[in-house]
Design a protein around this motif. Structure first.
Motif, PDB file in Angstrom:
ATOM      1  N   LEU A  86      15.175  -5.596  11.138  1.00 24.36           N
ATOM      2  CA  LEU A  86      14.648  -6.301   9.973  1.00 24.36           C
ATOM      3  C   LEU A  86      15.748  -6.562   8.958  1.00 24.36           C
ATOM      4  O   LEU A  86      16.647  -5.738   8.760  1.00 24.36           O
ATOM      5  CB  LEU A  86      13.544  -5.463   9.316  1.00 24.36           C
ATOM      6  CG  LEU A  86      12.266  -5.242  10.115  1.00 24.36           C
ATOM      7  CD1 LEU A  86      11.287  -4.379   9.321  1.00 24.36           C
ATOM      8  CD2 LEU A  86      11.609  -6.559  10.478  1.00 24.36           C
ATOM      9  N   ARG A 104       3.036   2.172   2.727  1.00 22.28           N
ATOM     10  CA  ARG A 104       4.361   1.810   2.222  1.00 22.28           C
ATOM     11  C   ARG A 104       4.642   2.347   0.818  1.00 22.28           C
ATOM     12  O   ARG A 104       5.655   1.971   0.209  1.00 22.28           O
ATOM     13  CB  ARG A 104       4.577   0.293   2.288  1.00 22.28           C
ATOM     14  CG  ARG A 104       4.551  -0.244   3.718  1.00 22.28           C
ATOM     15  CD  ARG A 104       4.916  -1.723   3.787  1.00 22.28           C
ATOM     16  NE  ARG A 104       5.050  -2.156   5.175  1.00 22.28           N
ATOM     17  CZ  ARG A 104       4.045  -2.575   5.929  1.00 22.28           C
ATOM     18  NH1 ARG A 104       2.824  -2.619   5.425  1.00 22.28           N
ATOM     19  NH2 ARG A 104       4.250  -2.945   7.185  1.00 22.28           N
ATOM     20  N   ALA A 155       5.786   4.581   9.376  1.00 21.14           N
ATOM     21  CA  ALA A 155       5.920   3.133   9.578  1.00 21.14           C
ATOM     22  C   ALA A 155       4.908   2.623  10.596  1.00 21.14           C
ATOM     23  O   ALA A 155       4.646   3.271  11.610  1.00 21.14           O
ATOM     24  CB  ALA A 155       7.328   2.788  10.032  1.00 21.14           C
ATOM     25  N   GLU A 193      10.052  -1.607  11.676  1.00 16.34           N
ATOM     26  CA  GLU A 193      10.084  -1.059  10.319  1.00 16.34           C
ATOM     27  C   GLU A 193      10.574   0.386  10.331  1.00 16.34           C
ATOM     28  O   GLU A 193      11.318   0.812   9.450  1.00 16.34           O
ATOM     29  CB  GLU A 193       8.687  -1.157   9.697  1.00 16.34           C
ATOM     30  CG  GLU A 193       8.672  -0.844   8.219  1.00 16.34           C
ATOM     31  CD  GLU A 193       7.363  -1.218   7.542  1.00 16.34           C
ATOM     32  OE1 GLU A 193       7.043  -0.602   6.516  1.00 16.34           O
ATOM     33  OE2 GLU A 193       6.673  -2.118   8.051  1.00 16.34           O
ATOM     34  N   HIS A 219      14.305   0.345  10.674  1.00 20.73           N
ATOM     35  CA  HIS A 219      14.922  -0.120   9.426  1.00 20.73           C
ATOM     36  C   HIS A 219      14.976   1.016   8.403  1.00 20.73           C
ATOM     37  O   HIS A 219      16.034   1.248   7.785  1.00 20.73           O
ATOM     38  CB  HIS A 219      14.117  -1.296   8.868  1.00 20.73           C
ATOM     39  CG  HIS A 219      14.513  -1.697   7.482  1.00 20.73           C
ATOM     40  ND1 HIS A 219      15.711  -2.317   7.198  1.00 20.73           N
ATOM     41  CD2 HIS A 219      13.864  -1.551   6.286  1.00 20.73           C
ATOM     42  CE1 HIS A 219      15.786  -2.545   5.895  1.00 20.73           C
ATOM     43  NE2 HIS A 219      14.687  -2.083   5.329  1.00 20.73           N
TER      44      HIS A 219
END
Length: 389
Positions: free
Chosen positions: A225, A330, A359, A364, A367
């Motif tokens: 990402l 998140r 995640a 994600e 990342h």
């Protein structure tokens, strides 16, 4: 074969059969039979009126199926007489199909699948591949959805908000398999915008165009990402941005603000900035205030905390974040980012690692793990400048 032509004609043909009295599930089956027949016949003998040909063949298939079913004798009496030949009426019933496919009695996943099948013209196999599920599973899902709608009258009023939510769900699926669902959602929303004059439909189209314009820069060649601030803005699709802004401005001029218009306004401000540092975060916070008022969504307030952190400093963002439930999706990643911006690398690295475990997908997770590792390495380097790993 012109696959795009077949897909564009499918909703109208299906709608004509339903309007004539055919049950939705039976009409959909008949249209699929007609499409198969078109693939077989058209290459050698293309019709002069493609839509009329499909309507005639699909109607005959429906009548044949109706006559073969002894339990539907009463319906057979109503539909016995086949309409005469000639061009089909130029009536756009696609809008009613959207409302039918997004009926509140359906689950969101079923509504999305049915919309892609009936309005989008995708095959069950294509939809299954896009959702990474077996074709049999998707076939069952679509069949259940059609059975649910078997008693729903075609002329019942629909809910625009529900239709837009379904299209938004389609868009958020992005790309997987051999079907680009983001592009498909834009195509369907354009179709809806042409059938209904509604500022939120335009707002959703603008939002999709503005987000899709950044698609090529969201991932690196290795699949990782790329955050918005690090994306190569020179590769953004300027034509899509210009169209999105134009559609949004026309919608906002109607002075009937809705959540999709507000989201599109935020996306437009990001698109307008030549560099990440030139982003007008003060205006973005104001739009998030409007969006929070419209939706009362905690996720909107989470994104607002990030914007406040950019506009007024990370500590202001952390203060806004402290008012929110830390179980929000998140939330931990946002806290990590704001602590990093505030210079607390130890806390930020710990929170990034924690967020990675929560995640929702592999990209994600990777990342966030890399962010944690980078901060830990930077912290170690600052403690021991001579150290080399």
């Amino acid at each position: 074969m012109d696959e795009a032509l077949l897909r564009s004609l499918t909703p109208g043909v299906l709608a004509i059969l339903v309007r004539r009295g055919a049950d939705f599930a039976a009409a959909e089956d008949a249209v699929q039979d007609a499409l198969v027949e078109a693939v077989r016949v058209w290459p050698a003998d293309p019709p002069r009126d493609a839509k009329g040909w499909l309507v005639t063949v699909a109607w005959r298939r429906f009548l044949d199926a109706t006559r073969a079913d002894a339990s539907r004798r009463r319906r057979e009496e109503r539909v016995e007489e086949e309409p005469g030949p000639g061009p089909s009426p130029a009536v756009d019933d696609t809008l009613q199909l959207y409302f039918l496919c997004a009926h509140p009695s359906l689950t969101p996943s079923s509504a999305v699948a049915l919309t892609l099948r009936a309005v989008g013209g995708l095959t069950t196999r294509q939809i299954a591949r896009a959702y990474l599920v077996p074709e049999a599973t998707m076939a069952q899902r679509i069949s259940r959805a059609k059975r649910t709608l078997s008693g729903v009258r075609f002329d019942q009023p629909g809910d625009v908000a529900t239709v837009l939510r379904v299209l938004y769900l389609v868009f958020n699926e992005g790309y997987s398999g051999d079907v680009d669902l983001a592009a498909e959602a834009i195509r369907l929303t354009r179709q809806l915008a042409g059938a209904i004059d509604h500022p939120e439909v335009a707002g959703l189209l603008a939002l999709m165009l503005l987000h899709h314009a950044r698609r090529a820069t969201r991932t690196a060649p290795d699949g990782s990402l790329v955050p918005l601030a690090e994306q190569d803005r020179g590769r953004w699709d300027t034509a899509s941005i210009a169209e999105g802004v134009r559609v949004l401005q026309a919608a906002l001029a109607r002075d009937r603000l809705g959540e999709f218009q507000a989201q599109a306004a935020i996306a437009a401000l990001h698109a307008d900035a030549r560099t990440a540092g030139e982003t007008d975060w003060v205006q973005i916070v104001e739009w998030y205030d409007e969006l929070a008022r419209l939706t009362e969504s905690p996720v909107v307030r989470l994104n607002r905390a990030v914007a406040i952190g950019e506009a007024d400093g990370p500590r202001a963002g952390l203060a806004a974040l402290a008012a929110l439930d830390d179980s929000l999706p998140r939330h931990t990643a946002v806290a990590a980012y704001l602590h990093e911006r505030d210079g607390d690398l130890t806390t930020a690295a710990r929170l990034y690692a924690e967020a990675a475990h929560k995640a929702p997908n592999l990209a994600e997770r990777d990342h966030l793990t890399r962010r944690a590792a980078r901060l830990n390495a930077a912290r170690d380097e600052s403690r021991d400048p001579g150290h080399r790993s």
